[in-house]
Design a protein around this motif. Structure first.
Motif, PDB file in Angstrom:
ATOM      1  N   PHE A  22      -1.538   4.784   3.897  1.00  0.00           N
ATOM      2  CA  PHE A  22      -0.481   5.688   4.350  1.00  0.00           C
ATOM      3  C   PHE A  22       0.797   4.927   4.614  1.00  0.00           C
ATOM      4  CE2 PHE A  22      -4.354   8.021   5.310  1.00  0.00           C
ATOM      5  CZ  PHE A  22      -4.046   9.244   4.738  1.00  0.00           C
ATOM      6  N   ASP A  23       0.624   3.747   5.224  1.00  0.00           N
ATOM      7  CA  ASP A  23       1.787   2.914   5.480  1.00  0.00           C
ATOM      8  C   ASP A  23       2.538   2.642   4.184  1.00  0.00           C
ATOM      9  OD1 ASP A  23       0.282   0.889   8.075  1.00  0.00           O
ATOM     10  OD2 ASP A  23       1.420   2.768   8.143  1.00  0.00           O
ATOM     11  N   LEU A  24       1.760   2.261   3.176  1.00  0.00           N
ATOM     12  CA  LEU A  24       2.380   1.903   1.908  1.00  0.00           C
ATOM     13  C   LEU A  24       3.107   3.088   1.304  1.00  0.00           C
ATOM     14  CD1 LEU A  24      -0.089  -0.432   0.051  1.00  0.00           C
ATOM     15  CD2 LEU A  24       2.242  -0.906   0.726  1.00  0.00           C
ATOM     16  N   LEU A  25       2.542   4.286   1.504  1.00  0.00           N
ATOM     17  CA  LEU A  25       3.151   5.491   0.916  1.00  0.00           C
ATOM     18  C   LEU A  25       4.553   5.702   1.463  1.00  0.00           C
ATOM     19  CD1 LEU A  25       0.412   8.237   0.672  1.00  0.00           C
ATOM     20  CD2 LEU A  25       1.919   7.416  -1.126  1.00  0.00           C
TER      21      LEU A  25
ATOM     22  N   THR B 155       0.760 -10.781  -6.048  1.00  0.00           N
ATOM     23  CA  THR B 155       0.300 -11.283  -7.349  1.00  0.00           C
ATOM     24  C   THR B 155       0.642 -12.765  -7.507  1.00  0.00           C
ATOM     25  OG1 THR B 155       0.745  -9.089  -8.204  1.00  0.00           O
ATOM     26  CG2 THR B 155       0.356 -10.826  -9.808  1.00  0.00           C
ATOM     27  N   VAL B 156       1.918 -13.085  -7.253  1.00  0.00           N
ATOM     28  CA  VAL B 156       2.340 -14.485  -7.404  1.00  0.00           C
ATOM     29  C   VAL B 156       1.626 -15.371  -6.390  1.00  0.00           C
ATOM     30  CG1 VAL B 156       4.306 -16.051  -7.213  1.00  0.00           C
ATOM     31  CG2 VAL B 156       4.571 -13.882  -8.383  1.00  0.00           C
ATOM     32  N   GLY B 157       1.461 -14.837  -5.160  1.00  0.00           N
ATOM     33  CA  GLY B 157       0.765 -15.602  -4.130  1.00  0.00           C
ATOM     34  C   GLY B 157      -0.655 -15.945  -4.539  1.00  0.00           C
TER      35      GLY B 157
ATOM     36  N   GLU C 247      -5.553  -1.481  -7.552  1.00  0.00           N
ATOM     37  CA  GLU C 247      -5.983  -0.086  -7.654  1.00  0.00           C
ATOM     38  C   GLU C 247      -5.201   0.784  -6.681  1.00  0.00           C
ATOM     39  OE1 GLU C 247     -10.196   0.023  -7.123  1.00  0.00           O
ATOM     40  OE2 GLU C 247     -10.593   0.024  -9.275  1.00  0.00           O
ATOM     41  N   GLN C 248      -5.009   0.261  -5.466  1.00  0.00           N
ATOM     42  CA  GLN C 248      -4.261   1.012  -4.459  1.00  0.00           C
ATOM     43  C   GLN C 248      -2.837   1.266  -4.913  1.00  0.00           C
ATOM     44  OE1 GLN C 248      -4.008  -0.550  -0.535  1.00  0.00           O
ATOM     45  NE2 GLN C 248      -6.111   0.038  -0.019  1.00  0.00           N
ATOM     46  N   ILE C 249      -2.206   0.200  -5.415  1.00  0.00           N
ATOM     47  CA  ILE C 249      -0.831   0.330  -5.897  1.00  0.00           C
ATOM     48  C   ILE C 249      -0.773   1.357  -7.023  1.00  0.00           C
ATOM     49  CG2 ILE C 249       0.921  -0.882  -7.247  1.00  0.00           C
ATOM     50  CD1 ILE C 249       1.247  -1.502  -4.404  1.00  0.00           C
ATOM     51  N   ALA C 250      -1.728   1.281  -7.938  1.00  0.00           N
ATOM     52  CA  ALA C 250      -1.745   2.200  -9.078  1.00  0.00           C
ATOM     53  C   ALA C 250      -1.922   3.633  -8.590  1.00  0.00           C
ATOM     54  CB  ALA C 250      -2.869   1.814 -10.038  1.00  0.00           C
ATOM     55  N   ALA C 251      -2.779   3.816  -7.565  1.00  0.00           N
ATOM     56  CA  ALA C 251      -3.021   5.159  -7.037  1.00  0.00           C
ATOM     57  C   ALA C 251      -1.761   5.733  -6.417  1.00  0.00           C
ATOM     58  CB  ALA C 251      -4.147   5.107  -6.012  1.00  0.00           C
TER      59      ALA C 251
ATOM     60  N   HIS D 123       7.161  -2.587  -4.538  1.00  0.00           N
ATOM     61  CA  HIS D 123       7.116  -3.439  -5.732  1.00  0.00           C
ATOM     62  C   HIS D 123       7.189  -4.909  -5.371  1.00  0.00           C
ATOM     63  CE1 HIS D 123       8.489   0.016  -8.526  1.00  0.00           C
ATOM     64  NE2 HIS D 123       7.174  -0.091  -8.462  1.00  0.00           N
ATOM     65  N   SER D 124       8.114  -5.219  -4.444  1.00  0.00           N
ATOM     66  CA  SER D 124       8.257  -6.637  -4.088  1.00  0.00           C
ATOM     67  C   SER D 124       6.971  -7.155  -3.466  1.00  0.00           C
ATOM     68  CB  SER D 124       9.402  -6.847  -3.095  1.00  0.00           C
ATOM     69  OG  SER D 124      10.429  -5.948  -3.348  1.00  0.00           O
ATOM     70  N   LEU D 125       6.367  -6.329  -2.597  1.00  0.00           N
ATOM     71  CA  LEU D 125       5.120  -6.767  -1.966  1.00  0.00           C
ATOM     72  C   LEU D 125       4.044  -6.987  -3.025  1.00  0.00           C
ATOM     73  CD1 LEU D 125       3.641  -7.319   0.688  1.00  0.00           C
ATOM     74  CD2 LEU D 125       2.848  -4.959   0.647  1.00  0.00           C
ATOM     75  N   ASN D 126       3.993  -6.066  -3.976  1.00  0.00           N
ATOM     76  CA  ASN D 126       3.008  -6.184  -5.051  1.00  0.00           C
ATOM     77  C   ASN D 126       3.189  -7.493  -5.804  1.00  0.00           C
ATOM     78  OD1 ASN D 126       1.030  -5.593  -6.875  1.00  0.00           O
ATOM     79  ND2 ASN D 126       2.371  -4.378  -8.194  1.00  0.00           N
TER      80      ASN D 126
END
Lengths: 191, 277
Positions: free
Chosen positions: A3-6, A21-23, A182-186, A14-17
């Motif tokens: 919910f927070d992410l929403l 990924t880079v991390g 998966e969460q990001i995609a959802a 996007h930046s967090l994603n």
């Protein structure tokens, strides 16, 4: 978390994603030179970059898989020696993993990922061994290894030890990363 | 035009990200992963164990041998001075912790937690307890990468200390190397001490390498011996890095980009010698 992410603005999400990924890539790179007990068999450790490439490519397109393989391969070249290149095997692994289209046939995640990683490690070490062999055939004077026997004896040992370890450690990296993606995609999907 | 713009809106960011990823990967490759190793050292250095001082009293026999060695060394130096034998001043030794191993399995390398700031250069000699371990192939400000002598690609000209028979060693497995002789019938037997020879272009002469474990005189094309390395290559925690009088500063820049200069340089030695005998 969901919910927070929403409620986050898209650019922050996007930046967090990308940061995650880079991390995760950076984490893999930093684990590479270590040999913790339990991560070592016959002085060989898991192939963390390959696990990352498989985790990334398994639900993505062939092109994305190949790009990821190329990027990580170039970095690993820098960390060891650039000849023969690690990029070739990782590009092929990335593209091939995406081509498998695992999610269409197998829903189950853990064991199939371990199996894919096992097979891909063997394939990637074989590609590297082939490159070493090619060096011997083309220019025996400047080749890193001198004779084919040594290369393939060594290949057997590395491929088996690394495949066993990598497939056992694969879920450690795959599970959290896959869950995040998966969460990001959802979240992105309904918009 | 509109279609192109729509395409750009949709794919521009993605294209940029791909470019960014590939660009930074290329940068890391060209800089030999310096940045990553520096970060790695930052994380690893708090965990490095301090070297344990051995408090065990020395065996009187060992003490006697050490004293005799010092005596012989000073005699040797005097004789060399009398002969006018010019030797470059050896630089300072640096003690460095081993903080990592090779980032893939085909190369036997170790990562040290000291670098250029401590005077380590490409070509410096690395030795552990008992003998030489390898050669620095890359140095960042605070870390350095060492190609071990157990790597199948590193080949070094060596000699049997007792009989002065020459040959070269190539890496075999973790703690063993294979020595190939230039002579058809070398005078060698198990237990002989092997040291670097004066014909090696990469290592100064006389550094201890290991002990002959077994000899195979029937091996074709050249007789072979299995050498057990005296330094515990698999369990290195601290090593000593010493500057190498044979390291050519003009070579060091090109060495880093070449996969393995050890082979070429030492093999030219090897073939030259082989031809003479």
């Amino acid at each position: 978390m969901n919910f927070d992410l929403l409620r986050w603005p898209p650019y922050a999400r996007h930046s967090l994603n990308w940061a995650i990924t880079v991390g995760s890539v950076l984490l893999c790179l930093l684990i590479l030179p270590t040999r913790f007990s339990g991560m070592e068999l016959l002085h060989v450790g898991p192939n963390w970059l390959l696990i990352w490439v498989v985790a990334w490519s398994v639900k993505r397109s062939m092109f994305e898989g190949a790009i990821a393989g190329l990027t990580l391969g170039l970095i690993q070249d820098g960390m060891t020696f650039p000849e023969p290149t690690h990029a070739l095997s990782l590009v092929i692994i990335g593209a091939l993993t995406a081509r498998l289209q695992k999610q269409r046939y197998i829903q189950e995640d853990f064991i199939s990922i371990a199996l894919i990683v096992f097979g891909m490690v063997v394939l990637s070490e074989t590609i590297t061994a082939l490159q070493f062999s090619l060096q011997v055939i083309i220019s025996p004077d400047t080749a890193a290894y001198r004779d084919l026997g040594t290369i393939w004896l060594y290949h057997q040992r590395i491929a088996l030890a690394s495949a066993i370890l990598s497939s056992l450690w694969a879920p450690v990296l795959y599970y959290p990363l896959n869950r995040w993606w998966e969460q990001i995609a959802a979240i992105e999907q309904p918009q | 035009m509109y279609a192109a713009r729509r395409w750009w809106d949709r794919n521009g960011i993605r294209l940029g990200l791909i470019g960014l990823a590939l660009g930074s990967a290329w940068l890391i490759r060209q800089t030999q992963g310096n940045l990553i190793y520096e970060v790695y050292r930052g994380i690893a250095s708090p965990f490095v164990r301090q070297p344990v001082e051995t408090t065990v009293p020395k065996d009187p026999k060992v003490q006697e041998l050490e004293q005799r060695l010092i005596e012989l060394q000073s005699q040797n130096r005097q004789l060399q001075e009398l002969l006018g034998y010019v030797q470059k001043n050896p630089g300072n030794d640096t003690v460095a912790p081993v903080i990592g191993r090779s980032a893939d399995h085909w190369w036997h390398q170790i990562i040290l937690g000291r670098g250029q700031q401590d005077g380590i250069q490409v070509g410096s000699i690395v030795s552990g307890d008992g003998g030489i371990v390898g050669r620095v192939v890359q140095a960042t400000p605070n870390t350095s990468r060492v190609l071990l002598i157990s790597d199948p690609t590193s080949q070094i000209g060596v000699t049997v200390s007792r009989s002065r028979n020459m040959g070269y060693i190539r890496g075999q497995s973790a703690n063993r190397v294979i020595m190939e002789f230039f002579d058809k019938v070398p005078d060698v037997r198990p237990g002989d001490v092997i040291a670097t020879s004066s014909y090696s272009r990469l290592f100064p002469p006389g550094l201890p390498v290991g002990i002959v474990e077994s000899v195979n005189l029937n091996k074709s094309p050249a007789p072979e011996a299995v050498i057990e390395l005296s330094a515990p290559i698999n369990r290195l925690e601290w090593v000593v890095v010493s500057s190498n009088p044979k390291a050519d500063p003009s070579q060091s820049s090109s060495q880093s980009s070449q996969p393995d200069p050890a082979v070429e340089a030492d093999l030219t030695d090897a073939s030259l010698l082989g031809g003479n005998q």
